[in-house]
Scaffold this motif. Structure first.
Motif: not given
Length: 282
Positions: A92, A85, A19, A24, A88-89, A77, A28, A81
């Motif tokens: 996601f 970070r 990201c 982001v 975060q995938w 999530h 978000s 983020l």
């Protein structure tokens, strides 16, 4: 929206998206808006179902809980983020598979239940006898959670053939549920539009039923089906990084639109804004 096109390698040669600031901000905002708009709607829907004098609608109650968990995962999530970070995938991907699998399955089961109630009313009591609703709820939770976890954590330890099955399962679910919903919706609307023996006018109950059936199919075709197609045609990670945020947006929108439509069908959407008029005394 600036979607990242950079790639990193994590414990293998499998690339993942990274990201950047533009993505982001977009993700978000989707997380925040989804939670702030969806949570009050779902709480209202759950309260309406629980306090209704009618028999609780198990499938719609379950779908509201399903969406509520999706909102909570969106909050997780959002935290990832800004705090972790690089990881975060995982949240996601879990959220994408969870919503993409369980959402269409839930709507498909609801649509089939309405189809049986309208087209085969004498067989409708058999759904309760054979625990149809409970079986549907268990099926949705089993597949949505297990496939989401496997997609995120099991890619390194599962055979390629098995992993291909897990990756393609949401697509086949979507095709099967879409075909069933289209057939059920057409047959149900045709039956409901037939005038009764005493009047040519459609009564309000039938009109609400038609609106509910149409809304279910519209949500599937407008939100879930495009997400499934985008997931299926992704051939490179670069393309996946570009389309994933749009899929995320559509799935988040579906989780809010569905309870809104159900509240509208129950005539509870604007109940808090309406004031009942007191009858005047002559």
């Amino acid at each position: 929206m600036n979607v990242s096109r950079e790639l990193v390698t994590r414990n293998s040669s499998k690339p993942e998206c990274v990201c950047v600031e533009g993505s982001v901000v977009f993700l978000s905002m989707v997380d925040i808006i989804t939670f702030l708009t969806g949570q009050p709607v779902v709480v209202t829907l759950l309260w309406t179902i629980l306090t209704s004098r009618k028999t609780p609608d198990i499938l719609n109650f379950h779908l509201a809980l399903f969406h509520n968990l999706q909102y909570l995962i969106s909050l997780v999530h959002l935290c990832f983020l800004f705090l972790v970070r690089d990881e975060q995938w995982k949240v996601f991907n879990f959220l994408l598979v969870y919503a993409q699998t369980g959402g269409p399955m839930s709507l498909g089961f609801i649509c089939f239940q309405r189809y049986v109630a309208v087209i085969h009313p004498t067989s409708y009591p058999l759904l309760k006898k054979h625990r149809y609703r409970e079986a549907c709820v268990a099926t949705v939770w089993l597949f949505s959670l297990s496939f989401a976890v496997t997609n995120v954590l099991g890619s390194e330890s599962i055979a390629p053939v098995a992993m291909a099955f897990f990756k393609n399962f949401p697509f086949f679910v979507m095709i099967a549920m879409t075909c069933m919903m289209v057939h059920s919706t057409i047959q149900t609307i045709r039956m409901l539009k037939k005038p009764g023996p005493e009047s040519n006018k459609m009564n309000p109950a039938k009109r609400r039923a038609i609106n509910a059936v149409r809304a279910t199919s519209a949500i599937t075709l407008c939100f879930y089906f495009p997400v499934t197609l985008m997931a299926k045609i992704q051939t490179t990670c670069k393309f996946a990084c570009q389309t994933a945020p749009f899929s995320f947006l559509l799935l988040s929108a579906a989780s809010v639109v569905d309870p809104l439509c159900h509240l509208s069908t129950l005539r509870k959407l604007f109940a808090c804004c309406k004031c009942e008029e007191k009858p005047r005394r002559s």
